[in-house]
Enzyme design. Structure first.
Site, PDB file in Angstrom:
ATOM      1  CE  LYS A 114      -4.509   0.660   0.404  1.00  0.00           C
ATOM      2  NZ  LYS A 114      -5.450  -0.384  -0.053  1.00  0.00           N
TER       3      LYS A 114
HETATM    4  N1  GLU Z   1      -6.993  -0.301  -3.428  1.00  0.00           N
HETATM    5  C1  GLU Z   1      -7.776  -1.464  -3.705  1.00  0.00           C
HETATM    6  C2  GLU Z   1      -7.850  -2.383  -2.491  1.00  0.00           C
HETATM    7  O1  GLU Z   1      -7.711  -1.938  -1.375  1.00  0.00           O
HETATM    8  C3  GLU Z   1      -7.345  -2.165  -4.971  1.00  0.00           C
HETATM    9  C4  GLU Z   1      -5.998  -2.771  -4.959  1.00  0.00           C
HETATM   10  C5  GLU Z   1      -5.522  -3.180  -6.357  1.00  0.00           C
HETATM   11  O2  GLU Z   1      -6.298  -3.135  -7.294  1.00  0.00           O
HETATM   12  O3  GLU Z   1      -4.363  -3.529  -6.450  1.00  0.00           O
HETATM   13  O4  GLU Z   1      -8.137  -3.542  -2.611  1.00  0.00           O
END
Ligand code: GLU
Length: 451
Positions: A114
């Site tokens: 993240k």
């Molecule tokens: N930000 C999204 C999540 O928390 C998507 C993550 C992604 O598509 O890699 O799942």
């Protein structure tokens, strides 16, 4: 009113929550694998960057950004980048671990990651956002890449942000097919059909399949259910549309400025138009205004928190009236609230299952990019649908075996049972986490610890 209306009321750190939840899962996993707990409690790699940006008025501001890879055991890091004033390292680290469990649960060949930049996108111009994105990505350098760590959209970042991420990386690595470095791009730039709707679509698939199992009293289909949704961003707005298409009545919606209610059902087209013109939903004709807190406590069958974390905490879990909560956001419920909700027989479909549709279609995008290919929307939605149903089945099956285990333990403990009982319930979150953690434990054992 600003975003502080969504401020959490329970004082507990995001990593503390992640670790409590991890311990809940580890309590059910073979004890000789528990040495793994030490490894899984901490992120594998943390990058913190500070950089200057020239603002539109000629002044220079300093920004802070983070990228955390929690695990690479199952594959390269994968996870969103958020732009928000409340971003901090603790939260980004916790969210990275959630991505690890999410990818492991669904069976995607990714680890968890993240990122985030502390900024307020609501007051930044497009030019400022572009410069922040480009500079942040250039600071990350070769720590992202198609086989290293693959960012995607998250809170207040979108297809445009992902285009800048791609472009910056491509300028720095010209001569390669770099499309797979980031997902959530516009379709013309190698994005996947269906990615924009994928999180909400997965949410509906999971909800539909879960309630068809008859575990939620008097709720066996979405049709006819009254649904309240906190958040009207990419996930909340699309969820409203999809649940409405399935026959639900959307009785409440909200954004960071507050919520709106209409017991007869909100006109979604009118809500979108109003939000486009006025920048908020509040004030939409034929609706009453409510606070975001009050929205969570409305009488409805399904409540979908699709905004920030820690919205349902110890102070308000007693007041929730929904029978099923679907975590479209990451981490909207604290462990203390989980316990209260379980005692009140309110079901929670946990984030790592309920919002996994986004990263699933990100995976499809990554595959299409590596293959220089473009799949049809129907194929993508059909694959997603199948995988979400399969994952829901796995979680419910696991939950049933956790229930049996808990009953056996209680019987063995006899009268002392109450004293020794776990303070947290063996709910669907614990079940989903045990699947993810167990997969990770198995692969760690297969790979062995370097050197
Ligand atoms: N930000 C999204 C999540 O928390 C998507 C993550 C992604 O598509 O890699 O799942």
């Amino acid at each position: 009113m600003e975003d502080h209306e969504l401020a959490p009321k329970e004082v507990i750190g995001a990593c503390d929550i992640a670790n409590i939840n991890l311990q809940r899962a580890l309590a059910y996993i073979d004890s000789d694998q528990n040495g793994l707990a030490k490894v899984l409690q901490e992120p594998k790699r943390v990058i913190s960057v500070t950089f200057p940006i020239e603002m539109d008025d000629g002044s220079v501001d300093v920004f802070h950004g983070y990228r955390v890879v929690h695990s690479r055991t199952l594959g390269p890091g994968k996870g969103g980048i958020r732009f928000h004033p409340a971003v901090d390292l603790d939260e980004v680290s916790a969210l990275a671990s959630l991505m690890t469990w999410k990818c492991a649960l669904i069976g995607l060949p990714f680890g968890g990651a993240k990122g985030g930049v502390i900024c307020n996108p609501k007051v930044l111009s497009q030019g400022e956002l572009r410069r922040i994105t480009r500079r942040f990505i250039s600071e990350l350098g070769d720590n992202i890449g198609p086989y290293i760590d693959i960012p995607s959209p998250d809170l207040y970042t979108d297809e445009q942000t992902m285009s800048w991420v791609y472009d910056t990386y491509d300028v720095m690595h010209h001569g390669n097919n770099n499309r797979a470095v980031v997902t959530g791009k516009p379709v013309l730039l190698g994005g996947s059909e269906g990615r924009r709707e994928a999180t909400a679509r997965g949410c509906r698939d999971v909800t539909e399949h879960f309630i068809s199992k008859g575990l939620v009293p008097d709720l066996s289909e979405i049709k006819g259910a009254r649904v309240a949704i906190q958040g009207f961003g990419n996930v909340g707005a699309v969820a409203a549309k999809l649940f409405c298409e399935s026959g639900a009545t959307i009785i409440a919606l909200s954004d960071s400025q507050g919520g709106i209610v209409n017991e007869e059902g909100i006109d979604l087209a009118a809500a979108s138009d109003y939000k486009n013109i006025h920048g908020t939903l509040v004030g939409l004709p034929e609706t009453l205004s409510v606070t975001n807190d009050a929205l969570l406590e409305l009488d409805c069958e399904i409540l979908i928190p699709a905004a920030l974390s820690k919205q349902i905490c110890a102070h308000n879990a007693e007041n929730i009236k929904a029978r099923l909560i679907v975590e479209a956001a990451n981490g909207p419920i604290t462990p203390a609230a989980d316990r209260i909700l379980a005692e009140r027989n309110i079901w929670v479909l946990p984030d790592i299952l309920a919002n996994a549709g986004g990263v699933t279609v990100s995976y499809y995008e990554w595959l299409q990019n590596l293959d220089n290919n473009q799949w049809e929307l129907d194929d993508i939605n059909a694959r997603l649908h199948k995988l979400m149903r399969k994952s829901t089945d796995a979680v419910v099956d696991r939950w049933q075996s956790l229930q049996r285990l808990t009953e056996e333990r209680d019987t063995e403990l006899g009268d002392d049972g109450a004293d020794n009982a776990s303070p947290y319930p063996a709910d669907l979150r614990t079940a989903a986490l045990t699947i993810g953690v167990e997969r990770l434990a198995q692969v760690t054992a297969q790979r062995g610890i370097w050197p």
